[in-house]
Scaffold this active site. Structure first.
Site, PDB file in Angstrom:
ATOM      1  N   ALA A 119      28.467  27.022  58.557  1.00 30.79           N
ATOM      2  CA  ALA A 119      27.222  27.215  58.745  1.00 30.79           C
ATOM      3  C   ALA A 119      26.005  26.952  58.015  1.00 30.79           C
ATOM      4  CB  ALA A 119      26.493  28.987  59.154  1.00 30.79           C
ATOM      5  N   SER A 120      25.998  26.799  56.847  1.00 34.21           N
ATOM      6  CA  SER A 120      25.587  25.938  56.220  1.00 34.21           C
ATOM      7  C   SER A 120      26.000  24.177  55.741  1.00 34.21           C
ATOM      8  CB  SER A 120      25.523  26.624  54.552  1.00 34.21           C
ATOM      9  OG  SER A 120      26.451  26.594  54.114  1.00 34.21           O
TER      10      SER A 120
ATOM     11  N   GLY B   9      29.484  21.389  55.587  1.00 36.62           N
ATOM     12  CA  GLY B   9      30.642  20.779  56.602  1.00 36.62           C
ATOM     13  C   GLY B   9      31.105  19.683  55.580  1.00 36.62           C
ATOM     14  N   ARG B  10      32.513  19.514  55.923  1.00 33.76           N
ATOM     15  CA  ARG B  10      33.161  18.839  54.896  1.00 33.76           C
ATOM     16  C   ARG B  10      34.491  17.995  55.496  1.00 33.76           C
ATOM     17  NH1 ARG B  10      34.839  22.615  51.224  1.00 33.76           N
ATOM     18  NH2 ARG B  10      35.459  23.754  53.604  1.00 33.76           N
TER      19      ARG B  10
ATOM     20  N   ASP C 140      37.047  28.701  63.341  1.00 41.15           N
ATOM     21  CA  ASP C 140      36.836  28.876  61.487  1.00 41.15           C
ATOM     22  C   ASP C 140      37.798  30.052  60.991  1.00 41.15           C
ATOM     23  OD1 ASP C 140      34.238  30.548  62.374  1.00 41.15           O
ATOM     24  OD2 ASP C 140      33.312  28.971  60.284  1.00 41.15           O
ATOM     25  N   THR C 141      37.646  30.991  61.361  1.00 46.91           N
ATOM     26  CA  THR C 141      38.007  32.624  60.935  1.00 46.91           C
ATOM     27  C   THR C 141      39.551  32.211  61.162  1.00 46.91           C
ATOM     28  OG1 THR C 141      36.604  33.496  61.349  1.00 46.91           O
ATOM     29  CG2 THR C 141      38.673  34.430  60.885  1.00 46.91           C
TER      30      THR C 141
ATOM     31  N   THR D 246      29.501  32.573  54.607  1.00 50.41           N
ATOM     32  CA  THR D 246      28.100  33.195  55.291  1.00 50.41           C
ATOM     33  C   THR D 246      29.053  34.771  56.184  1.00 50.41           C
ATOM     34  OG1 THR D 246      27.572  31.194  55.647  1.00 50.41           O
ATOM     35  CG2 THR D 246      26.766  32.857  56.869  1.00 50.41           C
TER      36      THR D 246
ATOM     37  N   ASN E  43      33.237  41.787  62.140  1.00 50.44           N
ATOM     38  CA  ASN E  43      32.084  41.471  61.851  1.00 50.44           C
ATOM     39  C   ASN E  43      31.220  41.706  60.595  1.00 50.44           C
ATOM     40  OD1 ASN E  43      32.975  38.943  63.222  1.00 50.44           O
ATOM     41  ND2 ASN E  43      31.417  38.180  63.575  1.00 50.44           N
TER      42      ASN E  43
ATOM     43  N   GLY F 125      35.035  31.228  50.596  1.00 55.96           N
ATOM     44  CA  GLY F 125      34.364  30.868  49.870  1.00 55.96           C
ATOM     45  C   GLY F 125      33.829  31.613  48.605  1.00 55.96           C
TER      46      GLY F 125
END
Length: 474
Positions: free
Chosen positions: A11-12, A14-15, A237-238, A260, A297, A411
């Protein structure tokens, strides 16, 4: 052994990451830009695609023919619609846009009530679910919806732009509240009930399905060999993160994918769809294995991130080490917030700041509001730890399982204060790591798809041996 590229969009940021389950390197990092335009909140997908290609070019320049495949994962629920030739018919809304406010009740009533919708999808009711986003589009942009011919999630679209192949990956489709986990197909009766065109929703493919090579133009642009294949990895992603939970064989893992959002749950063979699951806020999403990610969530580090963004906007230089020191020095502060309160969902605006919402929540609940940055962090971390403990209790009641340990991955597991407070609040031994669980899970699925490992569990066994995990006792 080949190397693999994980394109991991959060959400914040990318890699673009290159490696295997032992060693990997972030070759390119970028902001996942979003913007407000005339009061509406959008993702800049073309900008993200350009950044992905920059990362791919760096990866192939460094590793060349050592790279065997590419997989993409992103956050859930967000999507685009295209015309018959694959061109976008609208921009991509951000899941925090407010156009879906109030639609959960309206749409649920139209479809026969919440229990009816839950029985068909097993998905918890969140205002940002794709179901409500599409309902808002039908209400506000009917011309746009009528021009559409294909639904694609964000990772589906990015894979399409790389390959020219248009598919819907299963783990991401399962986040929409338009997917039936028992039939393992789109929830056609809900789609019909909403008046959405059936033809919008295409073929669903499993995590680990090869999509095809890069188009000739993209391969030329990024310097990729013809042998590279794009794989529909666990595109949510989860789902990728949970694939990398380093559990032993036959262990039922209790996990939090921490970033996030905090996604707390277990992996099960079958969905749990009953009133207790519905009322407790649990959801049934699809795992990389095809099993069920039964999870809740919980608002995660987003609340902290918005506070820090505000302080930085005021000219404060935030040092995470110093912020941790202030947090520990403020540990005697007894205030906390409930991260489930929907007031914490929206981003900062000039007249509605996250720090003000925290202060007001504490005042409304008879607590002394935080008076320092450290106390704000205490309120957030203690609130998260309490939310985790409550949800684990609910999870044990619903599943009938007892847990002695908790895996925190992603993270957020770097936050050792929260790791320890979670162990203390829940009474469970906490295993924190791997930090890069999402990218590693993405790579793990690619390795399984290309035959380099014989099972997802073999990949998890490798992660147990190769990746750093810290232990926190109650």
């Amino acid at each position: 052994m080949k190397k693999h590229i994980a394109v991991d969009l959060g959400a914040s940021n990318g890699r673009v990451i290159v490696g295997d389950l032992k060693d990997f390197e972030v070759v390119h990092r970028f902001v996942t830009h979003n913007d407000q335009v005339l009061g509406e909140f959008y993702w800049n997908l073309l900008g993200l695609f350009s950044e992905i290609k920059v990362g791919l070019k760096k990866a192939f320049a460094q590793y060349g023919s050592q790279i065997g495949s590419i997989g993409i994962d992103t956050w859930g629920v967000d999507f685009v619609l295209t015309d018959e030739r694959g061109s976008l018919v609208s921009m991509c809304y951000h899941y925090r846009d407010n156009r879906t406010d109030g639609l959960v009740e309206e749409v649920s009533n139209r479809l026969g009530g919440k229990m009816e919708v839950f029985e068909k999808t097993g998905i918890a009711f969140q205002p940002f679910n794709t179901l409500y986003q599409m309902a808002a589009m039908k209400r506000d942009r009917p011309g746009t919806l009528s021009a559409a011919r294909h639904y694609l999630s964000v990772p589906d679209l990015l894979a399409y732009w790389l390959t020219g192949v248009m598919k819907n990956e299963r783990s991401h489709a399962s986040t929409t509240q338009l997917y039936d986990p028992k039939a393992k197909s789109w929830a056609w009766s809900l789609i019909a009930g909403m008046g959405f065109e059936k033809e919008l929703f295409g073929e669903i493919v499993d995590s680990g399905t090869p999509l095809g090579p890069l188009t000739a133009s993209v391969a030329h642009e990024v310097g990729a060999p013809q042998s590279v294949v794009v794989i529909a990895s666990a595109a949510h992603d989860t789902a990728s993160a949970v694939a990398a939970v380093p559990v032993a064989r036959d262990e039922v893992p209790l996990y939090i994918s921490s970033g996030t959002w905090s996604l707390l749950g277990v992996e099960l063979a079958q969905p749990i769809i009953n009133r207790l699951a519905l009322e407790s806020g649990f959801t049934n999403e699809i795992a990389a294995s095809g099993n069920i990610r039964f999870l809740k969530n919980i608002m995660g580090m987003w609340i902290q991130q918005e506070c820090v963004r505000y302080w930085e906007s005021q000219g404060d230089a935030i040092s995470w080490k110093e912020l941790d020191r202030e947090t520990l020095a403020s540990a005697s502060y007894l205030g906390y917030v409930d991260p489930a309160d929907q007031r914490f969902l929206k981003p900062n605006s000039y007249d509605n700041l996250m720090v003000d919402r925290i202060r007001l929540w504490c005042e409304e609940h008879g607590q002394t509001p935080p008076a320092s940055k450290g106390e704000y962090m205490v309120a957030i971390y203690r609130g998260l730890a309490k939310a985790y403990a409550l949800s684990i209790g609910q999870l044990q009641a619903i599943t009938g399982k007892e847990f002695t340990s908790l895996y925190i991955i992603g993270g957020g597991c770097k936050n050792e204060i929260l790791d320890q407070w979670t162990a203390t609040e829940t009474g469970l031994t906490v295993y924190a790591g791997p930090v890069e669980a999402t990218a590693l899970g993405n790579i793990l699925v690619q390795m399984y798809a290309t035959g380099e490992i014989s099972s997802l569990q073999e990949g998890r066994d490798l992660l147990r041996r190769e990746q750093k995990v810290k232990v926190f006792h109650p």
